[in-house]
Design a protein around this motif. Structure first.
Motif, PDB file in Angstrom:
ATOM      1  N   THR A 230      -3.515  -2.622  -7.611  1.00  0.00           N
ATOM      2  CA  THR A 230      -2.482  -2.399  -8.622  1.00  0.00           C
ATOM      3  C   THR A 230      -1.806  -3.711  -9.004  1.00  0.00           C
ATOM      4  OG1 THR A 230      -2.033  -0.150  -7.854  1.00  0.00           O
ATOM      5  CG2 THR A 230      -0.293  -1.233  -9.100  1.00  0.00           C
ATOM      6  N   ASP A 231      -1.501  -3.865 -10.272  1.00  0.00           N
ATOM      7  CA  ASP A 231      -0.795  -5.036 -10.770  1.00  0.00           C
ATOM      8  C   ASP A 231       0.700  -4.864 -10.497  1.00  0.00           C
ATOM      9  OD1 ASP A 231       0.226  -7.201 -12.098  1.00  0.00           O
ATOM     10  OD2 ASP A 231      -0.310  -6.495 -14.110  1.00  0.00           O
ATOM     11  N   PHE A 232       1.286  -5.768  -9.719  1.00  0.00           N
ATOM     12  CA  PHE A 232       2.698  -5.685  -9.371  1.00  0.00           C
ATOM     13  C   PHE A 232       3.577  -6.591 -10.248  1.00  0.00           C
ATOM     14  CE2 PHE A 232       0.910  -3.794  -5.628  1.00  0.00           C
ATOM     15  CZ  PHE A 232       1.893  -2.958  -5.140  1.00  0.00           C
ATOM     16  N   SER A 233       2.998  -7.198 -11.264  1.00  0.00           N
ATOM     17  CA  SER A 233       3.740  -8.189 -12.044  1.00  0.00           C
ATOM     18  C   SER A 233       4.928  -7.590 -12.805  1.00  0.00           C
ATOM     19  CB  SER A 233       2.799  -8.892 -13.029  1.00  0.00           C
ATOM     20  OG  SER A 233       2.273  -7.973 -13.982  1.00  0.00           O
ATOM     21  N   LYS A 234       4.902  -6.294 -13.057  1.00  0.00           N
ATOM     22  CA  LYS A 234       6.002  -5.658 -13.788  1.00  0.00           C
ATOM     23  C   LYS A 234       6.942  -4.876 -12.867  1.00  0.00           C
ATOM     24  CE  LYS A 234       3.384  -5.069 -18.078  1.00  0.00           C
ATOM     25  NZ  LYS A 234       2.900  -4.090 -19.084  1.00  0.00           N
ATOM     26  N   LEU A 235       6.761  -5.021 -11.577  1.00  0.00           N
ATOM     27  CA  LEU A 235       7.516  -4.212 -10.618  1.00  0.00           C
ATOM     28  C   LEU A 235       9.028  -4.311 -10.829  1.00  0.00           C
ATOM     29  CD1 LEU A 235       7.446  -2.480  -7.972  1.00  0.00           C
ATOM     30  CD2 LEU A 235       7.705  -4.644  -6.737  1.00  0.00           C
ATOM     31  N   SER A 236       9.658  -3.161 -10.880  1.00  0.00           N
ATOM     32  CA  SER A 236      11.119  -3.109 -10.896  1.00  0.00           C
ATOM     33  C   SER A 236      11.596  -2.420  -9.632  1.00  0.00           C
ATOM     34  CB  SER A 236      11.641  -2.373 -12.138  1.00  0.00           C
ATOM     35  OG  SER A 236      11.182  -1.035 -12.169  1.00  0.00           O
TER      36      SER A 236
ATOM     37  N   GLN B  13       0.812  -1.213   0.000  1.00  0.00           N
ATOM     38  CA  GLN B  13       0.000   0.000   0.000  1.00  0.00           C
ATOM     39  C   GLN B  13       0.847   1.266   0.000  1.00  0.00           C
ATOM     40  OE1 GLN B  13      -2.317  -0.287   3.582  1.00  0.00           O
ATOM     41  NE2 GLN B  13      -0.635   0.337   4.922  1.00  0.00           N
ATOM     42  N   ASN B  14       2.130   1.144   0.373  1.00  0.00           N
ATOM     43  CA  ASN B  14       3.026   2.299   0.320  1.00  0.00           C
ATOM     44  C   ASN B  14       3.642   2.488  -1.065  1.00  0.00           C
ATOM     45  OD1 ASN B  14       2.602   2.692   3.039  1.00  0.00           O
ATOM     46  ND2 ASN B  14       4.461   1.638   3.671  1.00  0.00           N
ATOM     47  N   ILE B  15       3.434   1.509  -1.933  1.00  0.00           N
ATOM     48  CA  ILE B  15       3.991   1.596  -3.285  1.00  0.00           C
ATOM     49  C   ILE B  15       2.934   2.065  -4.278  1.00  0.00           C
ATOM     50  CG2 ILE B  15       5.081   0.284  -5.151  1.00  0.00           C
ATOM     51  CD1 ILE B  15       6.163  -1.624  -3.012  1.00  0.00           C
TER      52      ILE B  15
END
Length: 245
Positions: free
Chosen positions: A179-185, A172-174
Protein backbone atom coordinates in the motif's frame (compact mmCIF):
# COMPACT_ATOMS: atom_id res chain seq x y z
CA UNK A 1 -0.40 31.31 12.72
CA UNK A 2 0.58 27.67 12.39
CA UNK A 3 4.21 26.69 12.46
CA UNK A 4 5.24 23.63 10.43
CA UNK A 5 8.43 21.80 11.27
CA UNK A 6 9.72 19.02 9.06
CA UNK A 7 12.77 16.90 9.49
CA UNK A 8 14.20 13.73 8.02
CA UNK A 9 15.61 12.02 11.07
CA UNK A 10 14.39 8.52 11.72
CA UNK A 11 14.26 8.67 15.48
CA UNK A 12 13.83 11.65 17.77
CA UNK A 13 14.45 11.00 21.46
CA UNK A 14 11.63 11.92 23.80
CA UNK A 15 14.09 14.07 25.71
CA UNK A 16 14.44 16.28 22.63
CA UNK A 17 10.69 16.52 22.43
CA UNK A 18 10.57 17.60 26.06
CA UNK A 19 13.25 20.20 25.39
CA UNK A 20 11.24 21.65 22.53
CA UNK A 21 8.13 21.76 24.68
CA UNK A 22 9.99 23.51 27.47
CA UNK A 23 11.31 26.14 25.08
CA UNK A 24 8.04 26.87 23.34
CA UNK A 25 5.45 26.14 26.02
CA UNK A 26 4.66 29.82 26.52
CA UNK A 27 5.27 30.78 22.90
CA UNK A 28 4.21 29.51 19.53
CA UNK A 29 4.69 25.77 19.31
CA UNK A 30 5.60 23.65 16.34
CA UNK A 31 2.85 21.44 14.93
CA UNK A 32 0.42 22.48 17.64
CA UNK A 33 -3.25 21.43 17.84
CA UNK A 34 -5.51 21.29 20.89
CA UNK A 35 -2.55 22.14 23.17
CA UNK A 36 -0.69 19.13 21.80
CA UNK A 37 2.61 19.16 19.92
CA UNK A 38 2.61 16.29 17.43
CA UNK A 39 4.97 14.50 15.10
CA UNK A 40 5.17 11.33 13.00
CA UNK A 41 7.87 9.35 11.24
CA UNK A 42 8.37 5.85 9.88
CA UNK A 43 10.87 3.11 9.30
CA UNK A 44 10.62 0.12 6.99
CA UNK A 45 7.91 -1.60 8.99
CA UNK A 46 6.28 0.87 11.37
CA UNK A 47 4.60 4.24 11.66
CA UNK A 48 5.46 6.24 14.79
CA UNK A 49 3.26 8.93 16.32
CA UNK A 50 4.57 11.25 19.04
CA UNK A 51 2.42 13.62 21.08
CA UNK A 52 3.42 16.00 23.86
CA UNK A 53 1.58 18.53 26.01
CA UNK A 54 2.39 20.82 28.92
CA UNK A 55 -1.27 21.71 29.44
CA UNK A 56 -2.62 19.94 32.53
CA UNK A 57 -6.32 19.73 31.47
CA UNK A 58 -5.18 18.12 28.22
CA UNK A 59 -3.05 15.66 30.19
CA UNK A 60 -6.12 14.60 32.16
CA UNK A 61 -8.12 14.14 28.97
CA UNK A 62 -5.38 11.96 27.49
CA UNK A 63 -4.88 9.85 30.61
CA UNK A 64 -8.44 9.41 31.81
CA UNK A 65 -10.75 9.73 28.83
CA UNK A 66 -8.22 8.09 26.55
CA UNK A 67 -8.11 8.80 22.84
CA UNK A 68 -8.06 7.15 19.44
CA UNK A 69 -5.21 7.45 16.97
CA UNK A 70 -6.71 6.94 13.51
CA UNK A 71 -4.91 6.06 10.28
CA UNK A 72 -6.30 6.74 6.80
CA UNK A 73 -3.99 5.82 3.90
CA UNK A 74 -6.15 7.81 1.47
CA UNK A 75 -5.42 11.06 3.30
CA UNK A 76 -8.97 11.67 4.43
CA UNK A 77 -10.57 11.38 7.87
CA UNK A 78 -12.03 7.89 7.74
CA UNK A 79 -12.13 6.22 11.14
CA UNK A 80 -11.69 2.65 9.98
CA UNK A 81 -8.30 1.84 11.51
CA UNK A 82 -7.43 2.96 15.01
CA UNK A 83 -5.70 2.28 18.30
CA UNK A 84 -7.35 3.44 21.52
CA UNK A 85 -5.40 3.88 24.72
CA UNK A 86 -6.03 4.12 27.51
CA UNK A 87 -9.50 2.71 27.65
CA UNK A 88 -11.58 5.10 29.71
CA UNK A 89 -10.57 5.32 33.36
CA UNK A 90 -12.46 6.68 36.32
CA UNK A 91 -11.53 10.17 37.44
CA UNK A 92 -9.27 10.18 40.53
CA UNK A 93 -10.88 10.67 43.90
CA UNK A 94 -9.97 13.65 46.03
CA UNK A 95 -6.51 13.18 47.46
CA UNK A 96 -5.71 10.27 45.14
CA UNK A 97 -2.51 10.73 43.17
CA UNK A 98 -1.62 13.72 45.34
CA UNK A 99 1.62 15.56 44.98
CA UNK A 100 4.18 13.78 47.15
CA UNK A 101 6.66 16.50 46.33
CA UNK A 102 4.40 19.32 47.49
CA UNK A 103 6.81 20.83 50.01
CA UNK A 104 9.68 20.89 47.54
CA UNK A 105 7.53 22.43 44.87
CA UNK A 106 6.32 25.18 47.16
CA UNK A 107 9.90 25.90 48.18
CA UNK A 108 11.11 26.15 44.61
CA UNK A 109 8.09 27.55 42.85
CA UNK A 110 6.55 29.51 45.67
CA UNK A 111 2.99 28.43 46.14
CA UNK A 112 2.11 25.47 43.95
CA UNK A 113 -0.99 23.64 45.08
CA UNK A 114 0.13 20.65 47.21
CA UNK A 115 -2.86 18.72 45.85
CA UNK A 116 -1.57 18.96 42.30
CA UNK A 117 -1.76 15.39 40.92
CA UNK A 118 1.37 13.30 40.99
CA UNK A 119 1.68 12.53 37.28
CA UNK A 120 4.30 9.82 37.81
CA UNK A 121 1.95 7.99 40.19
CA UNK A 122 -0.88 8.31 37.67
CA UNK A 123 1.30 6.80 34.96
CA UNK A 124 2.24 3.89 37.19
CA UNK A 125 -1.45 3.18 37.72
CA UNK A 126 -2.31 3.24 34.02
CA UNK A 127 -4.12 0.17 32.66
CA UNK A 128 -2.15 -2.26 30.54
CA UNK A 129 -4.81 -2.85 27.90
CA UNK A 130 -5.60 -1.03 24.67
CA UNK A 131 -7.95 -1.59 21.75
CA UNK A 132 -7.19 -2.07 18.05
CA UNK A 133 -9.81 -1.71 15.32
CA UNK A 134 -9.43 -2.40 11.60
CA UNK A 135 -12.63 -2.25 9.59
CA UNK A 136 -14.90 -4.89 11.16
CA UNK A 137 -12.13 -6.50 13.22
CA UNK A 138 -11.60 -5.46 16.83
CA UNK A 139 -9.12 -6.76 19.39
CA UNK A 140 -8.33 -5.76 22.94
CA UNK A 141 -4.64 -6.35 23.63
CA UNK A 142 -2.04 -6.00 26.36
CA UNK A 143 0.70 -3.44 25.99
CA UNK A 144 3.46 -5.61 27.44
CA UNK A 145 2.81 -8.62 25.22
CA UNK A 146 0.75 -8.64 22.04
CA UNK A 147 0.96 -10.38 18.69
CA UNK A 148 -0.04 -7.18 16.89
CA UNK A 149 3.38 -5.62 17.40
CA UNK A 150 1.82 -2.38 18.67
CA UNK A 151 3.81 -0.40 21.22
CA UNK A 152 2.42 2.45 23.33
CA UNK A 153 4.13 4.45 26.05
CA UNK A 154 3.56 7.53 28.19
CA UNK A 155 6.28 9.41 30.03
CA UNK A 156 6.38 12.56 32.13
CA UNK A 157 9.14 15.16 32.31
CA UNK A 158 9.02 16.69 35.77
CA UNK A 159 11.27 19.63 34.95
CA UNK A 160 9.28 20.69 31.88
CA UNK A 161 6.00 19.47 33.39
CA UNK A 162 5.11 17.88 30.08
CA UNK A 163 3.48 14.58 29.19
CA UNK A 164 4.70 12.61 26.17
CA UNK A 165 3.02 9.77 24.29
CA UNK A 166 4.51 7.52 21.64
CA UNK A 167 2.77 4.92 19.48
CA UNK A 168 4.52 2.37 17.29
CA UNK A 169 2.07 1.03 14.72
CA UNK A 170 3.12 -1.71 12.27
CA UNK A 171 2.18 -0.80 8.71
CA UNK A 172 0.63 -4.23 8.24
CA UNK A 173 -2.00 -3.29 10.84
CA UNK A 174 -2.99 -0.25 8.79
CA UNK A 175 -3.14 -1.64 5.26
CA UNK A 176 -2.04 -4.62 3.22
CA UNK A 177 1.51 -5.00 1.97
CA UNK A 178 2.38 -2.81 -0.98
CA UNK A 179 0.00 0.00 0.00
CA UNK A 180 1.13 3.54 -0.77
CA UNK A 181 1.44 5.46 2.51
CA UNK A 182 2.40 8.79 0.94
CA UNK A 183 -1.06 10.28 1.56
CA UNK A 184 -1.47 8.90 5.08
CA UNK A 185 -3.39 11.11 7.47
CA UNK A 186 -3.45 10.61 11.23
CA UNK A 187 -6.24 11.63 13.58
CA UNK A 188 -6.05 12.13 17.34
CA UNK A 189 -9.55 12.11 18.78
CA UNK A 190 -11.03 11.62 22.24
CA UNK A 191 -14.07 9.33 22.39
CA UNK A 192 -17.43 10.99 22.00
CA UNK A 193 -19.58 10.47 25.06
CA UNK A 194 -23.26 10.84 25.68
CA UNK A 195 -24.08 13.91 27.70
CA UNK A 196 -25.21 12.65 31.09
CA UNK A 197 -27.71 15.14 32.47
CA UNK A 198 -27.79 13.34 35.80
CA UNK A 199 -24.11 14.07 36.30
CA UNK A 200 -24.16 17.54 34.82
CA UNK A 201 -23.52 19.10 38.23
CA UNK A 202 -20.32 17.17 38.81
CA UNK A 203 -17.13 19.17 39.12
CA UNK A 204 -15.07 16.44 37.47
CA UNK A 205 -15.51 15.22 33.93
CA UNK A 206 -12.98 14.01 31.41
CA UNK A 207 -15.42 13.55 28.53
CA UNK A 208 -15.90 15.39 25.26
CA UNK A 209 -16.79 19.03 24.87
CA UNK A 210 -15.22 22.30 23.83
CA UNK A 211 -12.00 22.20 21.81
CA UNK A 212 -8.60 23.27 22.94
CA UNK A 213 -8.35 21.80 26.43
CA UNK A 214 -9.89 24.86 28.04
CA UNK A 215 -11.96 25.30 31.16
CA UNK A 216 -15.69 25.77 31.36
CA UNK A 217 -17.43 27.41 34.25
CA UNK A 218 -18.03 25.45 37.41
CA UNK A 219 -21.11 27.30 38.67
CA UNK A 220 -23.24 30.40 38.59
CA UNK A 221 -20.67 32.87 39.79
CA UNK A 222 -18.15 32.79 42.59
CA UNK A 223 -14.68 31.22 42.51
CA UNK A 224 -14.30 27.57 41.45
CA UNK A 225 -13.87 24.97 44.14
CA UNK A 226 -10.29 24.23 45.17
CA UNK A 227 -10.17 20.72 43.77
CA UNK A 228 -12.17 21.45 40.64
CA UNK A 229 -10.88 19.84 37.46
CA UNK A 230 -11.60 21.01 33.90
CA UNK A 231 -15.14 19.90 33.10
CA UNK A 232 -14.96 18.99 29.44
CA UNK A 233 -11.90 18.65 27.27
CA UNK A 234 -11.92 17.41 23.69
CA UNK A 235 -8.99 16.47 21.52
CA UNK A 236 -9.93 16.30 17.85
CA UNK A 237 -7.45 16.99 15.06
CA UNK A 238 -5.99 15.37 11.97
CA UNK A 239 -2.67 15.95 10.26
CA UNK A 240 -0.86 14.72 7.19
CA UNK A 241 1.86 12.34 8.28
CA UNK A 242 5.48 13.26 7.68
CA UNK A 243 6.74 9.88 6.60
CA UNK A 244 10.23 10.65 5.41
CA UNK A 245 12.08 7.35 5.58
Amino acid sequence: MRWIFKYSGKIVALSCLFLVMGSYAQEQSINLEDNITYNSYMDANNIYVQLSTADQPTMFAMLHSGFHVYFDVKGKKKKKVSVQYPLEMEAPQRGQGGNKRGEGNRAEGGGEDPKEPNMLALLEAMPKKANYISLDYEEEFRLDLNKLGIGISFSYNEEAKSLAYELKMPKQNIAKEGTDFSKLSIGVVTPKMERDTENSGSNISFGSGGRGGGFRGGGQGGPPQRDQRPEKVTIDFWFKADLTD
